[in-house]
Design a protein around this motif. Sequence first.
Motif, PDB file in Angstrom:
ATOM      1  N   MET A 168       0.987  -1.316  -0.019  1.00 32.20           N
ATOM      2  CA  MET A 168      -0.044  -0.155   0.052  1.00 32.20           C
ATOM      3  C   MET A 168       0.942   1.205   0.079  1.00 32.20           C
ATOM      4  O   MET A 168       0.324   2.173  -0.520  1.00 32.20           O
ATOM      5  CB  MET A 168      -0.971  -0.117   1.012  1.00 32.20           C
ATOM      6  CG  MET A 168      -1.869   1.191   1.265  1.00 32.20           C
ATOM      7  SD  MET A 168      -3.057   0.983  -0.099  1.00 32.20           S
ATOM      8  CE  MET A 168      -3.831   2.537   0.061  1.00 32.20           C
ATOM      9  N   LYS A 169       1.763   1.253   0.734  1.00 33.55           N
ATOM     10  CA  LYS A 169       2.886   2.347   0.783  1.00 33.55           C
ATOM     11  C   LYS A 169       3.420   2.682  -0.482  1.00 33.55           C
ATOM     12  O   LYS A 169       3.346   3.803  -0.898  1.00 33.55           O
ATOM     13  CB  LYS A 169       4.023   2.083   1.926  1.00 33.55           C
ATOM     14  CG  LYS A 169       5.029   2.986   2.055  1.00 33.55           C
ATOM     15  CD  LYS A 169       6.120   2.779   3.124  1.00 33.55           C
ATOM     16  CE  LYS A 169       7.007   3.811   2.832  1.00 33.55           C
ATOM     17  NZ  LYS A 169       8.292   3.708   3.976  1.00 33.55           N
ATOM     18  N   LEU A 170       3.735   1.699  -1.385  1.00 34.20           N
ATOM     19  CA  LEU A 170       4.345   2.026  -2.633  1.00 34.20           C
ATOM     20  C   LEU A 170       3.432   2.245  -3.505  1.00 34.20           C
ATOM     21  O   LEU A 170       3.567   3.257  -4.406  1.00 34.20           O
ATOM     22  CB  LEU A 170       4.709   0.476  -3.122  1.00 34.20           C
ATOM     23  CG  LEU A 170       5.694   0.605  -4.417  1.00 34.20           C
ATOM     24  CD1 LEU A 170       7.018   1.614  -4.227  1.00 34.20           C
ATOM     25  CD2 LEU A 170       6.292  -0.762  -4.720  1.00 34.20           C
ATOM     26  N   VAL A 171       2.181   2.056  -3.548  1.00 34.58           N
ATOM     27  CA  VAL A 171       1.021   2.558  -4.445  1.00 34.58           C
ATOM     28  C   VAL A 171       0.683   3.951  -4.044  1.00 34.58           C
ATOM     29  O   VAL A 171       0.577   4.918  -4.787  1.00 34.58           O
ATOM     30  CB  VAL A 171      -0.223   1.531  -4.046  1.00 34.58           C
ATOM     31  CG1 VAL A 171      -1.375   2.317  -4.982  1.00 34.58           C
ATOM     32  CG2 VAL A 171       0.032   0.337  -4.615  1.00 34.58           C
ATOM     33  N   LEU A 172       0.671   4.494  -2.701  1.00 35.32           N
ATOM     34  CA  LEU A 172       0.551   5.563  -2.211  1.00 35.32           C
ATOM     35  C   LEU A 172       1.750   6.708  -2.719  1.00 35.32           C
ATOM     36  O   LEU A 172       1.600   7.789  -3.170  1.00 35.32           O
ATOM     37  CB  LEU A 172       0.405   5.632  -0.904  1.00 35.32           C
ATOM     38  CG  LEU A 172       0.134   6.974  -0.126  1.00 35.32           C
ATOM     39  CD1 LEU A 172      -1.327   7.392  -0.735  1.00 35.32           C
ATOM     40  CD2 LEU A 172       0.167   6.988   1.190  1.00 35.32           C
ATOM     41  N   LEU A 173       2.784   6.226  -2.738  1.00 35.78           N
ATOM     42  CA  LEU A 173       3.866   6.899  -3.055  1.00 35.78           C
ATOM     43  C   LEU A 173       3.993   7.062  -4.876  1.00 35.78           C
ATOM     44  O   LEU A 173       4.342   8.257  -5.193  1.00 35.78           O
ATOM     45  CB  LEU A 173       5.460   6.289  -2.824  1.00 35.78           C
ATOM     46  CG  LEU A 173       5.733   6.211  -1.380  1.00 35.78           C
ATOM     47  CD1 LEU A 173       7.111   5.332  -1.141  1.00 35.78           C
ATOM     48  CD2 LEU A 173       5.723   7.598  -0.810  1.00 35.78           C
TER      49      LEU A 173
END
Length: 142
Positions: free
Chosen positions: A1-6
């Motif tokens: 999820m963090k990578l998608v948000l970034l």
Amino acid sequence: MKLVLLYLIGLIFGVGIAISGMANPAKVLNFFDVAGTWDPSLAFVMGGAVVVTFVGYRIVFRHSAPRFASSFQLPTRRDLDVPLLGGSALFGIGWGIAGFCPGGALPALGTGQMDVVVFVAALIAGIVVAKMLGKIGRRAAS
């Protein structure tokens, strides 16, 4: 999820840079040419960015920590030193000569224009040289 948000944050930034004209070196250079073909529209872009950032920081810092980290990573130094002032001067000179800053050049890489590729290559080379000089300076100081 963090990578998608970034990824989404980077995409929004890049689209904003492209829409605003900050990825167009001619528009940027015209902004700096106050005695000639001055284009003040980028002042509104920067002003809007300052307002959004001001409001955004007020909202984000209401929380004790970011969503994907244990604490905020904020700078602690407040002094002005030679590397900071020199780097700022080089940034401004480079922006005025090329019409690109890193934030505008990276989204412009998608155009495939050779001047953008050369700028980004020079940017990366400058980062590498600055890191090497920093290491040399730290060794000489110790």
